[in-house]
Design a protein around this motif. Structure first.
Motif, PDB file in Angstrom:
ATOM      1  N   ASP A   1      36.526  39.772  38.294  1.00 48.56           N
ATOM      2  CA  ASP A   1      37.284  39.232  37.166  1.00 48.56           C
ATOM      3  C   ASP A   1      36.680  37.895  36.756  1.00 48.56           C
ATOM      4  N   GLU A   2      36.149  37.829  35.533  1.00 46.38           N
ATOM      5  CA  GLU A   2      35.476  36.622  35.066  1.00 46.38           C
ATOM      6  C   GLU A   2      36.300  35.836  34.051  1.00 46.38           C
ATOM      7  N   LYS A   3      37.561  36.236  33.839  1.00 39.78           N
ATOM      8  CA  LYS A   3      38.404  35.522  32.883  1.00 39.78           C
ATOM      9  C   LYS A   3      38.831  34.163  33.438  1.00 39.78           C
ATOM     10  N   ASP A   4      38.984  33.193  32.550  1.00 48.45           N
ATOM     11  CA  ASP A   4      39.496  31.885  32.934  1.00 48.45           C
ATOM     12  C   ASP A   4      40.960  31.809  32.499  1.00 48.45           C
ATOM     13  N   VAL A   5      41.822  32.471  33.276  1.00 51.56           N
ATOM     14  CA  VAL A   5      43.258  32.509  32.983  1.00 51.56           C
ATOM     15  C   VAL A   5      44.027  32.271  34.278  1.00 51.56           C
ATOM     16  N   PRO A   6      45.264  31.808  34.184  1.00 48.56           N
ATOM     17  CA  PRO A   6      46.039  31.540  35.405  1.00 48.56           C
ATOM     18  C   PRO A   6      46.291  32.775  36.256  1.00 48.56           C
ATOM     19  N   TYR A   7      46.273  33.963  35.635  1.00 44.14           N
ATOM     20  CA  TYR A   7      46.571  35.192  36.354  1.00 44.14           C
ATOM     21  C   TYR A   7      45.304  35.977  36.708  1.00 44.14           C
ATOM     22  N   ARG A   8      44.189  35.296  36.757  1.00 43.59           N
ATOM     23  CA  ARG A   8      42.935  35.929  37.160  1.00 43.59           C
ATOM     24  C   ARG A   8      43.089  36.554  38.550  1.00 43.59           C
ATOM     25  N   SER A   9      42.384  37.630  38.782  1.00 42.38           N
ATOM     26  CA  SER A   9      42.440  38.316  40.074  1.00 42.38           C
ATOM     27  C   SER A   9      42.104  37.364  41.213  1.00 42.38           C
ATOM     28  N   THR A  10      42.905  37.447  42.260  1.00 44.10           N
ATOM     29  CA  THR A  10      42.654  36.635  43.451  1.00 44.10           C
ATOM     30  C   THR A  10      41.839  37.391  44.498  1.00 44.10           C
ATOM     31  N   VAL A  11      41.460  38.631  44.195  1.00 38.09           N
ATOM     32  CA  VAL A  11      40.720  39.465  45.137  1.00 38.09           C
ATOM     33  C   VAL A  11      39.265  39.559  44.670  1.00 38.09           C
ATOM     34  N   PRO A  12      38.325  39.010  45.403  1.00 32.83           N
ATOM     35  CA  PRO A  12      36.921  39.045  44.978  1.00 32.83           C
ATOM     36  C   PRO A  12      36.427  40.471  44.743  1.00 32.83           C
ATOM     37  N   GLY A  13      35.791  40.663  43.589  1.00 32.91           N
ATOM     38  CA  GLY A  13      35.167  41.951  43.299  1.00 32.91           C
ATOM     39  C   GLY A  13      36.102  43.047  42.878  1.00 32.91           C
ATOM     40  N   ILE A  14      37.382  42.750  42.679  1.00 33.60           N
ATOM     41  CA  ILE A  14      38.350  43.778  42.271  1.00 33.60           C
ATOM     42  C   ILE A  14      39.219  43.214  41.152  1.00 33.60           C
ATOM     43  N   MET A  15      39.431  44.018  40.097  1.00 36.54           N
ATOM     44  CA  MET A  15      40.310  43.569  39.016  1.00 36.54           C
ATOM     45  C   MET A  15      40.919  44.755  38.291  1.00 36.54           C
ATOM     46  N   HIS A  16      41.999  44.498  37.602  1.00 33.05           N
ATOM     47  CA  HIS A  16      42.584  45.482  36.697  1.00 33.05           C
ATOM     48  C   HIS A  16      41.842  45.378  35.366  1.00 33.05           C
ATOM     49  N   ALA A  17      40.751  46.115  35.262  1.00 36.24           N
ATOM     50  CA  ALA A  17      39.894  46.068  34.080  1.00 36.24           C
ATOM     51  C   ALA A  17      40.147  47.234  33.145  1.00 36.24           C
ATOM     52  N   CYS A  18      41.239  47.970  33.381  1.00 39.00           N
ATOM     53  CA  CYS A  18      41.522  49.122  32.523  1.00 39.00           C
ATOM     54  C   CYS A  18      42.962  49.124  32.011  1.00 39.00           C
ATOM     55  N   GLY A  19      43.806  48.227  32.524  1.00 38.52           N
ATOM     56  CA  GLY A  19      45.158  48.128  32.015  1.00 38.52           C
ATOM     57  C   GLY A  19      46.222  48.836  32.803  1.00 38.52           C
ATOM     58  N   HIS A  20      45.883  49.296  34.005  1.00 42.42           N
ATOM     59  CA  HIS A  20      46.879  50.019  34.795  1.00 42.42           C
ATOM     60  C   HIS A  20      48.036  49.120  35.224  1.00 42.42           C
ATOM     61  N   ASP A  21      47.761  47.827  35.367  1.00 45.18           N
ATOM     62  CA  ASP A  21      48.844  46.889  35.645  1.00 45.18           C
ATOM     63  C   ASP A  21      49.846  46.863  34.496  1.00 45.18           C
TER      64      ASP A  21
END
Length: 390
Positions: free
Chosen positions: A85-105
């Motif tokens: 997750d490369e976004k600069d937002v307060p809710y950026r992923s806290t897990v290295p190398g893993i993100m919700h990049a498709c909207g399932h959250d």
């Protein structure tokens, strides 16, 4: 619809909070232990009949109104992707190398909110509702089939689902009649030859040259086998082999994907692939091993149920535009549900360039316009609240 609008407004901040919590704590397919527990905690006090660990990490929550009523299922998926997750937002992923990049959250937050609204309005319902929270959509073999085998669709008459999309502006519901997604298959072909020195190719059986020819011939399948009025994709996306500039390897490996809508087209593609492989073996004196993985089937919408969705949103507050769009060659395991019961799958727009939210799915900067969550919940609630036995 104003009543639902007020419900959505009242729950909006909590819905955003849930979405951001899951965005900050993503989990990969088949490893969603904390996510499934979080989902359970959000719906455990709604008076639903809840089954956990359905088909793996899935959750099935039933809102039973009357045994004589039809039953509608609504589905959301909740796994993430192996992307930083490369976004600069307060809710950026806290897990290295893993993100919700498709909207399932977002899907999950919308369905939890829908469950809260409908559970509070159960006296108004003329249909039973099943909330399906599905694990592992992103990784074959997916979670849908296992959940179905474990009874997720027992007693279900219709099923509906939505996917947020960065292709369409917030407030847009996009739909596709008939086929919406292709069957998404994968293949690996190992070409075995006999290694040798690069300066003495006549003493070797070169699998690199054979593999290169194989790739070229596979490209003739769509152009010379498939009806030009039908659709198919044959893509070889990986070619692995060799370890030195002057050594002919013993083997090389090709990987790729095949996408089709109709079973007859898929059968033709496989038949031609088999013939081409045999020809390569004969021409180059190599041995080829094909490992073919059948992925998700093609997703075929039921147009009658799609019409119900559109009709139910005629007086919508948040869904401002409905538009028909062509099918996608992407894959989606919601197709398994539609093989069992009629229903449909549609897009909820979350694109907003003015907020800088316009990156595609599976991108390290992917995000959604959270105002789009309102339209998603409105769609799901309206499907249920406006149901009649059609």
């Amino acid at each position: 619809m104003m009543k639902i609008q007020q419900d959505i407004e009242n729950l909006y901040e909590e819905m955003v909070h849930m979405r951001r919590h899951m965005h900050m704590h993503p989990e990969l397919s088949f490893k969603e232990a904390e996510t499934k527990q979080y989902i359970y905690e959000q719906i455990s006090d709604l008076g639903l009949d809840i089954r956990q660990n359905v088909g793996g990490n899935g959750i099935v929550a039933r809102l039973d109104i009357d045994d004589d009523f039809k039953t509608i299922a609504l589905r959301a998926d909740f796994d993430a992707l192996p992307i930083e997750d490369e976004k600069d937002v307060p809710y950026r992923s806290t897990v290295p190398g893993i993100m919700h990049a498709c909207g399932h959250d977002a899907h999950t937050a919308m369905l939890i909110t829908t469950a809260r609204i409908l559970a509070a309005r159960k006296e108004e319902l003329k249909v039973n509702v099943v909330f399906l929270f599905q694990h592992a959509e992103e990784m074959l073999p997916g979670g849908a089939q296992a959940m179905i085998e474990d009874g997720a669709l027992d007693g279900v008459d219709y099923i509906f689902g939505t996917h947020v999309s960065s292709l369409y502006p917030t407030g847009t519901l996009s739909y596709t009649k008939d086929f919406a997604y292709a069957a998404a298959d994968a293949f690996t072909i190992t070409v075995e030859g006999r290694g040798g020195h690069g300066a003495e190719p006549h003493e070797a059986v070169d699998p690199v040259v054979a593999g290169a020819s194989l790739i070229q011939q596979l490209q003739s399948i769509v152009s010379r086998t498939v009806d030009p009025l039908k659709s198919a994709v044959v893509t070889t996306s990986m070619f692995n082999g060799g370890s030195s500039f002057n050594v002919i390897p013993n083997s090389v490996e090709l990987r790729g994907t095949i996408r089709t809508f109709e079973q007859s087209v898929k059968d033709d593609v496989l038949r031609r692939m088999d013939g081409i492989i045999k020809g390569i073996e004969s021409s180059f004196e190599v041995t080829c091993k094909l490992d073919y993985q059948h992925g998700y089937p093609a997703l075929l919408n039921n147009n009658s149920q799609l019409d119900h969705v559109l009709h139910s949103l005629e007086d919508a507050a948040y869904v401002k535009i409905t538009e028909e769009n062509p099918p996608s060659m992407g894959g989606e395991d919601f197709a398994y549900y539609l093989e069992k019961v009629p229903g449909c799958y549609f897009y909820t727009g979350v694109r907003n360039p003015e907020k800088g939210i316009d990156h595609p799915h599976h991108h390290p900067l992917f995000d959604i316009d959270e105002d789009g969550l309102k339209a998603g919940v409105e769609s799901l609630c309206s499907i249920v609240l406006n149901f009649n036995d059609h």
